[in-house]
Design a protein around this motif. Structure first.
Motif, PDB file in Angstrom:
ATOM      1  N   UNK A  56      -0.386  11.675  -3.859  1.00 38.90           N
ATOM      2  CA  UNK A  56      -0.828  10.780  -4.929  1.00 38.90           C
ATOM      3  C   UNK A  56       0.191  10.928  -6.047  1.00 38.90           C
ATOM      4  N   UNK A  57       0.721   9.807  -6.520  1.00 36.31           N
ATOM      5  CA  UNK A  57       1.711   9.850  -7.593  1.00 36.31           C
ATOM      6  C   UNK A  57       1.116  10.503  -8.839  1.00 36.31           C
ATOM      7  N   UNK A  58       1.971  11.141  -9.658  1.00 32.60           N
ATOM      8  CA  UNK A  58       1.452  11.819 -10.843  1.00 32.60           C
ATOM      9  C   UNK A  58       0.855  10.876 -11.894  1.00 32.60           C
ATOM     10  N   UNK A  59       1.272   9.626 -11.904  1.00 36.04           N
ATOM     11  CA  UNK A  59       0.737   8.670 -12.867  1.00 36.04           C
ATOM     12  C   UNK A  59       0.474   7.360 -12.140  1.00 36.04           C
ATOM     13  N   UNK A  60      -0.524   6.618 -12.601  1.00 36.46           N
ATOM     14  CA  UNK A  60      -0.894   5.351 -11.970  1.00 36.46           C
ATOM     15  C   UNK A  60      -1.928   4.650 -12.852  1.00 36.46           C
ATOM     16  N   UNK A  61      -2.111   3.366 -12.580  1.00 35.38           N
ATOM     17  CA  UNK A  61      -3.199   2.604 -13.192  1.00 35.38           C
ATOM     18  C   UNK A  61      -4.498   2.987 -12.499  1.00 35.38           C
ATOM     19  N   UNK A  62      -4.447   2.931 -11.177  1.00 40.69           N
ATOM     20  CA  UNK A  62      -5.567   3.338 -10.321  1.00 40.69           C
ATOM     21  C   UNK A  62      -4.975   3.754  -8.987  1.00 40.69           C
ATOM     22  N   UNK A  63      -5.683   4.611  -8.274  1.00 44.96           N
ATOM     23  CA  UNK A  63      -5.249   4.950  -6.915  1.00 44.96           C
ATOM     24  C   UNK A  63      -6.453   4.884  -5.990  1.00 44.96           C
ATOM     25  N   UNK A  64      -6.176   4.518  -4.741  1.00 41.15           N
ATOM     26  CA  UNK A  64      -7.207   4.338  -3.734  1.00 41.15           C
ATOM     27  C   UNK A  64      -6.818   5.149  -2.507  1.00 41.15           C
ATOM     28  N   UNK A  65      -7.608   6.167  -2.192  1.00 38.66           N
ATOM     29  CA  UNK A  65      -7.362   6.990  -1.008  1.00 38.66           C
ATOM     30  C   UNK A  65      -8.131   6.357   0.153  1.00 38.66           C
ATOM     31  N   UNK A  90       4.796  11.191  11.091  1.00 41.34           N
ATOM     32  CA  UNK A  90       4.500  11.984  12.290  1.00 41.34           C
ATOM     33  C   UNK A  90       5.063  13.398  12.211  1.00 41.34           C
ATOM     34  N   UNK A  91       6.126  13.591  11.396  1.00 39.20           N
ATOM     35  CA  UNK A  91       6.724  14.919  11.230  1.00 39.20           C
ATOM     36  C   UNK A  91       6.088  15.704  10.096  1.00 39.20           C
ATOM     37  N   UNK A  92       5.088  15.136   9.436  1.00 35.70           N
ATOM     38  CA  UNK A  92       4.417  15.810   8.335  1.00 35.70           C
ATOM     39  C   UNK A  92       5.094  15.624   6.995  1.00 35.70           C
ATOM     40  N   UNK A  93       6.077  14.722   6.923  1.00 39.38           N
ATOM     41  CA  UNK A  93       6.800  14.466   5.670  1.00 39.38           C
ATOM     42  C   UNK A  93       6.157  13.307   4.914  1.00 39.38           C
ATOM     43  N   UNK A  94       6.200  13.351   3.581  1.00 40.64           N
ATOM     44  CA  UNK A  94       5.652  12.233   2.812  1.00 40.64           C
ATOM     45  C   UNK A  94       6.538  11.002   2.949  1.00 40.64           C
ATOM     46  N   UNK A  95       5.925   9.847   2.939  1.00 39.20           N
ATOM     47  CA  UNK A  95       6.653   8.584   2.979  1.00 39.20           C
ATOM     48  C   UNK A  95       5.981   7.625   2.006  1.00 39.20           C
ATOM     49  N   UNK A  96       6.744   6.671   1.503  1.00 41.46           N
ATOM     50  CA  UNK A  96       6.189   5.714   0.555  1.00 41.46           C
ATOM     51  C   UNK A  96       6.961   4.424   0.543  1.00 41.46           C
ATOM     52  N   UNK A  97       6.299   3.365   0.120  1.00 36.99           N
ATOM     53  CA  UNK A  97       6.909   2.044   0.063  1.00 36.99           C
ATOM     54  C   UNK A  97       6.298   1.256  -1.095  1.00 36.99           C
ATOM     55  N   UNK A  98       7.129   0.477  -1.783  1.00 38.16           N
ATOM     56  CA  UNK A  98       6.661  -0.403  -2.851  1.00 38.16           C
ATOM     57  C   UNK A  98       6.106  -1.681  -2.234  1.00 38.16           C
ATOM     58  N   UNK A  99       4.957  -2.106  -2.730  1.00 34.44           N
ATOM     59  CA  UNK A  99       4.341  -3.348  -2.239  1.00 34.44           C
ATOM     60  C   UNK A  99       3.826  -4.175  -3.412  1.00 34.44           C
ATOM     61  N   UNK A 100       3.627  -5.453  -3.158  1.00 39.75           N
ATOM     62  CA  UNK A 100       2.873  -6.292  -4.086  1.00 39.75           C
ATOM     63  C   UNK A 100       1.905  -7.158  -3.284  1.00 39.75           C
ATOM     64  N   UNK A 101       1.574  -6.669  -2.086  1.00 35.96           N
ATOM     65  CA  UNK A 101       0.680  -7.407  -1.186  1.00 35.96           C
ATOM     66  C   UNK A 101      -0.683  -6.738  -1.068  1.00 35.96           C
ATOM     67  N   UNK A 107       1.550   5.451  -0.135  1.00 33.39           N
ATOM     68  CA  UNK A 107       2.069   6.709   0.393  1.00 33.39           C
ATOM     69  C   UNK A 107       1.266   7.121   1.621  1.00 33.39           C
ATOM     70  N   UNK A 108       1.928   7.918   2.467  1.00 34.24           N
ATOM     71  CA  UNK A 108       1.286   8.449   3.674  1.00 34.24           C
ATOM     72  C   UNK A 108       2.085   9.673   4.109  1.00 34.24           C
ATOM     73  N   UNK A 109       1.640  10.272   5.185  1.00 30.22           N
ATOM     74  CA  UNK A 109       2.356  11.378   5.817  1.00 30.22           C
ATOM     75  C   UNK A 109       2.843  10.866   7.171  1.00 30.22           C
ATOM     76  N   UNK A 121      -2.562   6.194   0.684  1.00 30.74           N
ATOM     77  CA  UNK A 121      -2.996   6.055  -0.706  1.00 30.74           C
ATOM     78  C   UNK A 121      -2.256   4.872  -1.321  1.00 30.74           C
ATOM     79  N   UNK A 122      -2.985   3.995  -1.995  1.00 27.78           N
ATOM     80  CA  UNK A 122      -2.394   2.906  -2.762  1.00 27.78           C
ATOM     81  C   UNK A 122      -2.406   3.335  -4.218  1.00 27.78           C
ATOM     82  N   UNK A 123      -1.206   3.485  -4.814  1.00 29.29           N
ATOM     83  CA  UNK A 123      -1.025   3.885  -6.207  1.00 29.29           C
ATOM     84  C   UNK A 123      -0.597   2.649  -6.998  1.00 29.29           C
TER      85      UNK A 123
END
Length: 170
Positions: free
Chosen positions: A112-121, A32-43, A28-30, A75-77
């Motif tokens: 930061x997602x409400x649930x996760x195994x671990x998160x890294x800011x 340029x317009x200040x809106x949250x964005x997110x993408x699923x990864x396995x990399x 997840x990130x913010x 943040x990596x969730x």
């Protein structure tokens, strides 16, 4: 043509790579317009303990490419076994993926997602060319580990990592 110059079939290459089981994460990130964005990864991967660095990669064709390339923080969730639906949601292009989530604001307001195994800011440290992807290296500023069972991706399918943490199962 030498053996080093033989063409590689991209579909066969992708299938062979899918034999490496990985965890699944939502970055997840913010934008340029200040809106949250997110993408699923396995990399996702660790790079260094001193300093604490991690990396992940984003396709040059990704819908949220510009947001992540320009983001100073992310943040990596790491997803839990119960979050396959969330992984699928964040893998889709466009749309408001955050409307039904009760995210917490991390450093610099990054969700930061409400649930996760671990998160890294993280703070973006380096961005490297990587063929049809960019490799983003982040310095970990803060992390949380809940020691939950992870969602696993193997052979292009999701699997339950619950056997790793049997205490999560009833």
């Amino acid at each position: 043509m030498s053996d080093d110059d033989q063409p590689i079939d991209s579909n066969e290459f992708r299938r062979a790579l899918s034999g490496f089981a990985t965890g699944v994460a939502v970055v997840t990130a913010i934008d340029a317009d200040g809106a949250p964005t997110g993408i699923t990864i396995n990399s996702f991967n660790s790079v260094s303990l001193e300093p604490p660095l991690v990396l992940w990669s984003i396709a040059n064709s990704a819908y949220s490419y510009d947001a992540f390339i320009n983001a100073e923080h992310f943040v990596v969730n790491l997803l839990t076994v119960e979050q396959e639906e969330l992984a699928t949601l964040f893998a889709e292009r466009g749309g408001d993926k955050f409307s039904s989530l009760n995210c917490n604001a991390g450093l610099h307001g990054v969700p930061i997602l409400p649930d996760y195994v671990a998160c890294f800011e993280c703070r973006t440290e380096h961005i490297y060319e990587g063929g049809d992807h960019k490799i983003i290296v982040g310095r970990v500023l803060r992390f949380d580990d809940r020691e939950r069972a992870p969602l696993i991706f193997y052979r292009s399918q999701f699997f339950d990592g619950g056997d790793l943490y049997p205490g999560d199962q009833e």
